[in-house]
Write a protein that holds these residues in place. Structure first.
Motif, PDB file in Angstrom:
ATOM      1  N   PHE A 461       9.834  23.514 -34.326  1.00 15.12           N
ATOM      2  CA  PHE A 461      10.209  24.161 -33.069  1.00 15.12           C
ATOM      3  C   PHE A 461      10.735  23.116 -32.078  1.00 15.12           C
ATOM      4  N   GLY A 462      11.920  23.399 -31.541  1.00 15.69           N
ATOM      5  CA  GLY A 462      12.534  22.510 -30.570  1.00 15.69           C
ATOM      6  C   GLY A 462      13.121  21.246 -31.162  1.00 15.69           C
ATOM      7  N   GLY A 463      13.157  21.136 -32.498  1.00 16.27           N
ATOM      8  CA  GLY A 463      13.629  19.923 -33.146  1.00 16.27           C
ATOM      9  C   GLY A 463      15.109  19.938 -33.455  1.00 16.27           C
ATOM     10  N   ASP A 464      15.564  18.845 -34.052  1.00  9.19           N
ATOM     11  CA  ASP A 464      16.967  18.706 -34.449  1.00  9.19           C
ATOM     12  C   ASP A 464      17.137  18.578 -35.956  1.00  9.19           C
ATOM     13  N   ASP A 465      16.075  18.178 -36.667  1.00 10.46           N
ATOM     14  CA  ASP A 465      16.182  17.933 -38.103  1.00 10.46           C
ATOM     15  C   ASP A 465      16.049  19.232 -38.899  1.00 10.46           C
ATOM     16  N   VAL A 466      16.735  19.267 -40.028  1.00  8.56           N
ATOM     17  CA  VAL A 466      16.546  20.369 -40.971  1.00  8.56           C
ATOM     18  C   VAL A 466      15.715  19.858 -42.139  1.00  8.56           C
ATOM     19  N   ASP A 467      15.077  20.769 -42.834  1.00 10.63           N
ATOM     20  CA  ASP A 467      14.423  20.424 -44.097  1.00 10.63           C
ATOM     21  C   ASP A 467      14.688  21.538 -45.097  1.00 10.63           C
ATOM     22  N   ALA A 468      14.418  21.249 -46.364  1.00 11.79           N
ATOM     23  CA  ALA A 468      14.788  22.173 -47.436  1.00 11.79           C
ATOM     24  C   ALA A 468      13.992  23.459 -47.409  1.00 11.79           C
ATOM     25  N   SER A 469      12.811  23.453 -46.788  1.00  9.35           N
ATOM     26  CA  SER A 469      11.995  24.666 -46.775  1.00  9.35           C
ATOM     27  C   SER A 469      12.654  25.799 -45.991  1.00  9.35           C
ATOM     28  N   LEU A 470      13.676  25.493 -45.200  1.00  8.21           N
ATOM     29  CA  LEU A 470      14.388  26.542 -44.465  1.00  8.21           C
ATOM     30  C   LEU A 470      15.054  27.538 -45.407  1.00  8.21           C
ATOM     31  N   MET A 471      15.304  27.121 -46.649  1.00  6.75           N
ATOM     32  CA  MET A 471      15.896  28.042 -47.623  1.00  6.75           C
ATOM     33  C   MET A 471      14.959  29.203 -47.937  1.00  6.75           C
ATOM     34  N   LEU A 472      13.668  29.017 -47.669  1.00 14.05           N
ATOM     35  CA  LEU A 472      12.692  30.064 -47.965  1.00 14.05           C
ATOM     36  C   LEU A 472      12.693  31.180 -46.929  1.00 14.05           C
ATOM     37  N   LEU A 473      13.399  31.003 -45.828  1.00 10.63           N
ATOM     38  CA  LEU A 473      13.523  32.094 -44.860  1.00 10.63           C
ATOM     39  C   LEU A 473      14.193  33.310 -45.501  1.00 10.63           C
ATOM     40  N   TYR A 474      15.036  33.057 -46.477  1.00  8.41           N
ATOM     41  CA  TYR A 474      15.627  34.158 -47.247  1.00  8.41           C
ATOM     42  C   TYR A 474      14.635  34.685 -48.279  1.00  8.41           C
ATOM     43  N   GLU A 475      13.936  33.789 -48.950  1.00 13.43           N
ATOM     44  CA  GLU A 475      12.960  34.183 -49.976  1.00 13.43           C
ATOM     45  C   GLU A 475      11.932  35.159 -49.411  1.00 13.43           C
ATOM     46  N   TRP A 476      11.482  34.917 -48.192  1.00 14.40           N
ATOM     47  CA  TRP A 476      10.447  35.761 -47.594  1.00 14.40           C
ATOM     48  C   TRP A 476      11.000  36.977 -46.859  1.00 14.40           C
ATOM     49  N   GLY A 477      12.320  37.090 -46.772  1.00 20.93           N
ATOM     50  CA  GLY A 477      12.913  38.248 -46.121  1.00 20.93           C
ATOM     51  C   GLY A 477      13.101  38.104 -44.624  1.00 20.93           C
ATOM     52  N   PHE A 478      12.859  36.911 -44.084  1.00 21.86           N
ATOM     53  CA  PHE A 478      13.087  36.722 -42.653  1.00 21.86           C
ATOM     54  C   PHE A 478      14.578  36.764 -42.345  1.00 21.86           C
ATOM     55  N   LEU A 479      15.388  36.182 -43.208  1.00 16.65           N
ATOM     56  CA  LEU A 479      16.840  36.263 -43.106  1.00 16.65           C
ATOM     57  C   LEU A 479      17.363  37.052 -44.303  1.00 16.65           C
ATOM     58  N   GLU A 480      18.277  37.951 -44.061  1.00 17.08           N
ATOM     59  CA  GLU A 480      18.866  38.747 -45.136  1.00 17.08           C
ATOM     60  C   GLU A 480      20.153  38.094 -45.624  1.00 17.08           C
ATOM     61  N   ALA A 481      20.598  38.533 -46.782  1.00 20.65           N
ATOM     62  CA  ALA A 481      21.735  37.884 -47.433  1.00 20.65           C
ATOM     63  C   ALA A 481      22.986  37.870 -46.559  1.00 20.65           C
ATOM     64  N   GLY A 482      23.225  38.925 -45.807  1.00 23.32           N
ATOM     65  CA  GLY A 482      24.444  38.993 -45.011  1.00 23.32           C
ATOM     66  C   GLY A 482      24.328  38.391 -43.626  1.00 23.32           C
ATOM     67  N   ASP A 483      23.198  37.835 -43.291  1.00 22.60           N
ATOM     68  CA  ASP A 483      22.982  37.291 -41.957  1.00 22.60           C
ATOM     69  C   ASP A 483      23.776  35.998 -41.788  1.00 22.60           C
ATOM     70  N   PRO A 484      24.659  35.927 -40.782  1.00 20.90           N
ATOM     71  CA  PRO A 484      25.446  34.696 -40.597  1.00 20.90           C
ATOM     72  C   PRO A 484      24.576  33.479 -40.317  1.00 20.90           C
ATOM     73  N   ARG A 485      23.353  33.696 -39.783  1.00 18.09           N
ATOM     74  CA  ARG A 485      22.470  32.559 -39.534  1.00 18.09           C
ATOM     75  C   ARG A 485      21.964  31.952 -40.839  1.00 18.09           C
ATOM     76  N   LEU A 486      21.874  32.744 -41.887  1.00 18.26           N
ATOM     77  CA  LEU A 486      21.511  32.195 -43.188  1.00 18.26           C
ATOM     78  C   LEU A 486      22.632  31.300 -43.693  1.00 18.26           C
ATOM     79  N   ALA A 487      23.864  31.788 -43.624  1.00 19.42           N
ATOM     80  CA  ALA A 487      25.002  31.004 -44.110  1.00 19.42           C
ATOM     81  C   ALA A 487      25.146  29.695 -43.341  1.00 19.42           C
ATOM     82  N   SER A 488      24.974  29.742 -42.032  1.00 23.16           N
ATOM     83  CA  SER A 488      25.135  28.521 -41.243  1.00 23.16           C
ATOM     84  C   SER A 488      23.967  27.553 -41.464  1.00 23.16           C
TER      85      SER A 488
END
Length: 595
Positions: A461-488
């Motif tokens: 929260f409030g950070g600048d770094d990314v990590d690989a676990s962000l890919m799991l936001l799709y796995e858990w259904g927080f982001l859907e396949a068509g969500d532009p925030r997933l693609a970005s």
């Protein structure tokens, strides 16, 4: 020099690694987190040069080959000498159904057979005790050798020459011999008869288990091997799932990132159980749920820890085994894991998501009921209470804490699934309560984990770094396949973390500096995310290349050098095998398309 060109055998009670030269290089007895009586993988122990080994040595060895018996946990290693002689070594841990229950003794069986010529072999059996500190005292019988340690006895029963074994003298292998290593008990039958019968029964067990799996049309061999490997990392007696069979294989050369993984992380186990359930291995899942429910019943007041022993205890104080020099002399060798003291807020979500199968899977013998739901609600309340608190995160940072997006997101997933369970049970008021808590957590993630400048979700929260676990936001259904925030977010992750076909967990400095190896399962998470954002052809190509990273028998460790392709980290790593299974299931053609 030690390498991870090893095969794993086991019987869901203990595990052992077999090298390409037919040496047992690692075996903890009597169970996964026990004393490594064979430990040459971690160098020559203090007890004496050449100890910690169980080897079948062929004079003038020219080459070797190793494979699994198809769809089993049985390895076959063939050794060829420079004069045309050849031997075959078959290794397995017995496991089969007997008298209405599973027979899985603490027993290692090695069958040695002449294939050609007049092979000259030597049998070397040198167990050690106390993490390499103590040599055994040895006594002999007419058909056995006893290795007596401070806390127990191992007995080797064999039809080979006892003198040849005790004195380590070479002899011509004329036909076939069997070595049965196990407790100090007399075999009811001859070693040869025992080995032959147990081999047939064990082979049948594994092949029947594989027949019950719901595998994808494509990449079947890889998925089957991964599934067997996951099964071998489960401790059936309690239901615990270990992260890996080894300790202290460095994540990178001379990195000091040497950890003991022979324990049950609730996070890792959740992913393992999810993958096995997708394949239809429901009994393993039921056993693990039993383990979780017992943990919750005994720890609900004080909260859950990230990792437990396979017996459910959390006494994992970390020490250094100075008697072992380490993999390629790259110590330290750690026993225990200090991560058990960390605050890792994802543990509640991990336990809830694993147990939720009880309420939705009609195949299960035991179904979820109100009493189980109430226990899960206790965990849910703890998740809601901590989702904004800093923690060590999924990568278990030892020097700092942050509010990690991963931890908060799995708390969200837990609240959402509790709402679904309440609906299933007809508890409308509780369903509404948990849906509202899920919405509250979701808003926090959207507001505080999204970085507008980077156009990406970030690791904290409030950070600048990314990590690989962000890919799991799709796995858990927080982001859907068509969500532009997933693609970005996928774009930001690949720009910062991708190197060739691999992904780093993160690239910022941690307690040990910057990471130098990629994390295998992260590449599979990325493959899944690529497919979700419509880049399926690219995902398939990358997945095929990742399969080439497996060792000669299809196994993966935790880490990989992205430049050389060499495997590093504890082995075999369940996280990595889970990633392989999930990606194969998602990318494969359907059976209708393939036939």
């Amino acid at each position: 020099m030690s390498t991870l060109d090893q095969a794993l055998i086991g019987n869901c009670g203990y595990a052992a690694l077999i090298s390409r030269q037919a040496e047992v290089t690692w075996a903890c007895l009597p169970r996964f987190d026990g004393d490594p009586v064979f430990c040459s993988l971690l160098g020559s122990p203090q007890a004496g040069s050449g100890y910690g080994r169980f080897a079948i040595e062929l004079e003038r060895l020219a080459r070797s080959e190793q494979e699994y018996v198809r769809n089993t946990a049985i390895t076959v290693t063939r050794l060829y000498d420079a004069d045309g002689g050849a031997v075959e070594v078959t290794d397995f841990a017995p496991r089969f159904e007997q008298f209405g229950r599973t027979f899985r003794p603490m027993m290692l069986i090695r069958r040695v057979r002449r294939l050609a010529g007049s092979p000259l072999i030597k049998i070397v059996v040198r167990p050690v005790f106390d993490y390499g500190k103590t040599r055994p005292s040895i006594t002999q019988g007419s058909n056995h050798v006893r290795f007596v340690g401070p806390d127990g006895v191992l007995r080797l029963t064999t039809d080979a020459s006892i003198t040849a074994i005790a004195d380590e003298t070479s002899f011509i292998l004329e036909d076939e011999l069997t070595l049965v290593l196990g407790p100090d008990e007399t075999l009811p039958h001859s070693p040869g008869e025992t080995g032959a019968q147990f081999y047939e029964h064990t082979c049948t067990y594994w092949q029947e288990w594989v027949r019950s799996l719901a595998i994808p049309f494509e990449w079947q061999e890889a998925v089957i091997r991964a599934a067997i490997t996951l099964k071998l990392n489960t401790f059936e007696d309690t239901g615990a799932v270990i992260a890996a069979a080894t300790t202290s294989i460095p994540e990178a050369p001379e990195s000091g990132r040497n950890w003991d993984y022979r324990y049950c992380w609730l996070r890792d186990a959740y992913f393992v159980i999810n993958a096995l359930n997708r394949l239809g291995a429901t009994k393993t899942m039921e056993n693990y749920v039993r383990y979780i429910i017992n943990l919750v019943a005994t720890n609900s007041e004080n909260g859950l820890r990230p990792v437990y022993r396979i017996n459910g205890r959390a006494d994992l104080h970390e020490t250094i085994a100075d008697s072992l020099p380490g993999y390629r002399n790259m110590g330290p060798v750690r026993v225990g894991n200090q991560a058990y003291e960390q605050r890792q807020n994802d543990v509640y979500g991990s336990a809830i998501l694993a147990t939720a199968h009880l309420f939705f899977d009609e195949r299960l013998r035991r179904r979820g009921d109100e009493s189980v739901f109430r226990r899960l609600e206790e965990l849910g309340e703890q998740a809601v209470a901590v989702y904004l608190d800093p923690d060590a995160g999924p990568w278990e940072f030892r020097g700092f804490e942050k509010v990690h997006t991963f931890s908060t997101a799995i708390c969200w997933a837990a609240a959402r699934v509790l709402g679904a369970i309440a609906d299933k049970l007809g508890f409308g008021e509780r369903a509404q309560y948990w849906r509202s808590r899920a919405e509250e957590i979701a808003e926090a993630i959207k507001e505080q984990a999204w970085n507008e400048q980077r156009q990406s979700y970030v690791a904290s929260f409030g950070g600048d770094d990314v990590d690989a676990s962000l890919m799991l936001l799709y796995e858990w259904g927080f982001l859907e396949a068509g969500d532009p925030r997933l693609a970005s977010t996928v774009k930001a992750v690949e720009e910062e973390l991708r190197t060739g076909d691999f992904l780093y967990r993160y690239v910022h400095e941690d307690d040990f500096g910057r990471p130098h190896t990629a994390f295998m399962t992260c590449a599979f998470w990325y493959v899944d995310a690529l497919a979700a954002v419509g880049r399926e052809d690219e995902a398939r190509r990358m997945f095929e290349r990742l399969l080439e990273s497996r060792n000669h028998v299809g196994l993966l460790s935790e880490d990989i050098d992205p430049l050389t392709g060499e495997l590093w980290g504890n082995f075999p790593q369940t996280y990595s095998m889970v990633g392989l299974i999930n990606s194969a299931m998602r990318l494969s053609k359907s059976w209708e398309e393939g036939l």
